[in-house]
Design an enzyme around this catalytic site. Structure first.
Site, PDB file in Angstrom:
ATOM      1  N   ASP A  53     -10.831   2.848   4.556  1.00  0.00           N
ATOM      2  CA  ASP A  53     -11.124   1.420   4.479  1.00  0.00           C
ATOM      3  C   ASP A  53     -12.634   1.153   4.423  1.00  0.00           C
ATOM      4  O   ASP A  53     -13.067   0.064   4.063  1.00  0.00           O
ATOM      5  CB  ASP A  53     -10.572   0.706   5.734  1.00  0.00           C
ATOM      6  CG  ASP A  53      -9.333  -0.114   5.427  1.00  0.00           C
ATOM      7  OD1 ASP A  53      -9.220  -0.599   4.286  1.00  0.00           O
ATOM      8  OD2 ASP A  53      -8.496  -0.275   6.340  1.00  0.00           O
ATOM      9  N   LYS A 102       0.847  -1.202   0.000  1.00  0.00           N
ATOM     10  CA  LYS A 102       0.000   0.000   0.000  1.00  0.00           C
ATOM     11  C   LYS A 102       0.882   1.251   0.000  1.00  0.00           C
ATOM     12  O   LYS A 102       0.622   2.211  -0.735  1.00  0.00           O
ATOM     13  CB  LYS A 102      -0.933  -0.014   1.228  1.00  0.00           C
ATOM     14  CG  LYS A 102      -2.001  -1.112   1.134  1.00  0.00           C
ATOM     15  CD  LYS A 102      -2.761  -1.338   2.436  1.00  0.00           C
ATOM     16  CE  LYS A 102      -3.705  -2.532   2.280  1.00  0.00           C
ATOM     17  NZ  LYS A 102      -4.423  -2.908   3.509  1.00  0.00           N
ATOM     18  N   GLN A 121      -4.363  -1.632   9.838  1.00  0.00           N
ATOM     19  CA  GLN A 121      -4.322  -2.952   9.202  1.00  0.00           C
ATOM     20  C   GLN A 121      -4.932  -4.007  10.123  1.00  0.00           C
ATOM     21  O   GLN A 121      -4.617  -4.077  11.308  1.00  0.00           O
ATOM     22  CB  GLN A 121      -2.863  -3.317   8.847  1.00  0.00           C
ATOM     23  CG  GLN A 121      -2.709  -4.595   8.047  1.00  0.00           C
ATOM     24  CD  GLN A 121      -3.344  -4.554   6.655  1.00  0.00           C
ATOM     25  OE1 GLN A 121      -3.480  -3.494   6.038  1.00  0.00           O
ATOM     26  NE2 GLN A 121      -3.754  -5.708   6.149  1.00  0.00           N
TER      27      GLN A 121
END
Ligand code: GUN
Length: 295
Positions: A121, A54, A98
């Site tokens: 997200d 990412k 994450q």
């Protein structure tokens, strides 16, 4: 082989290029560069790899990447304090924590603490709630299901009026996928570990999304001829002919499914590249929201 391949690698690169151009334009017109903060707690190797990918993609597209790593024994307060600092930082547009987090941490509380407008997200309960409601729109849709929707769009498969069958009900993929397909006017069935007749349900799917995390579980005999098959799974299958001793396979048995499906995603090179591409798109959007509010 009868199915056409859905080239997620090429489509992911196309999305990246769109983002790169928009980022350059933003810099030129507003002297502002989008920023994505990643928060990695602990040293899980897979999470490490994903976060690294990412960050590299951010750099490639001109997005500022701010990496934070906390030790595996970080406390709830430490993680929430970091998120709160990132919420207050005007150079940070997106915050990505994450998952999975170490077991002692309260994932729900941490995701709740992310500023709604930085939730790239799309895991904040308010974003998920809006996604689930008719006539409302989430600020950000979760990246993997949003990537699957873009794949369908790119191949010209409109979910409207179609039977869509999702196998798996995770918060990251299955559940939001069901909501997005329903918003796109598909008739949605969600199958899971307690589903009685999995094959019977899958066989009715004009669109099948496999996100169970079980290697090659969906076989060709379960697929309706001509169906569009989207395979979200990434599993390591033992393969002594490969240097690393394994190869990557999906939740769909590609060899048998490709003989029946109309369209199918390969693994790797199908859904995988779309997740990061959509994260970049969400980060750009977060920066656009920030600039619109500021002016
Ligand atoms: N873990 C697996 N997939 C994802 C994702 O899309 N976002 C985050 N934050 N964690 C993940």
């Amino acid at each position: 082989m009868t199915a056409q391949l859905i080239d997620g690698k090429a489509i992911g690169l196309k999305v990246q290029e769109e983002v790169r151009l928009a980022v350059a334009k933003m810099k030129e017109e507003h002297d502002y560069v989008p920023g994505l903060a990643t928060v990695l707690v602990g040293d899980d190797p897979a999470s490490n790899t994903y976060v690294g990918m990412k960050q590299r993609t951010c750099k490639k597209l001109g997005i500022r990447s701010i990496g934070h790593t906390l030790p595996a024994d970080a406390t709830q307060e430490e993680v929430e304090k970091l998120v709160s600092e990132l919420n207050a930082d005007p150079t940070v547009n997106g915050i990505l924590v994450q998952l999975p987090l170490p077991g002692h941490l309260d994932e729900e509380a941490i995701l709740n603490s992310i500023d709604l407008e930085k939730d790239v997200d799309g895991f904040h309960p308010i974003n998920i709630g809006r996604l689930a409601m008719k006539g409302r729109d989430a600020l950000f849709a979760p990246c993997t299901p949003a990537g699957c929707m873009r794949l369908l769009e790119e191949i010209g498969v409109d979910p409207s009026g179609k039977d869509a069958v999702i196998v798996g009900r995770s918060n990251i993929v299955g559940q939001p996928m069901a909501m997005l397909l329903q918003k796109a006017n598909a008739t949605v069935t969600v199958c899971h570990s307690r589903t009685k007749d999995l094959a019977g349900h899958v066989r009715r799917g004009d669109i099948v999304v496999a996100a169970i995390g079980r290697m090659e579980m969906i076989t060709g005999d379960m697929i309706k001829p001509g169906a569009t098959v989207i395979d979200v799974g990434i599993n390591q299958k033992e393969d002594p002919t490969r240097k690393r001793g394994y190869r990557l396979v999906g939740d769909v048995d590609f060899e048998s499914a490709k003989e029946v499906a109309g369209w199918i995603t390969p693994v790797p090179g199908g859904v995988g590249p779309m997740t990061i591409a959509m994260l970049m798109q969400n980060t750009l959007r977060a920066a656009e929201i920030y600039l619109a509010k500021k002016s």
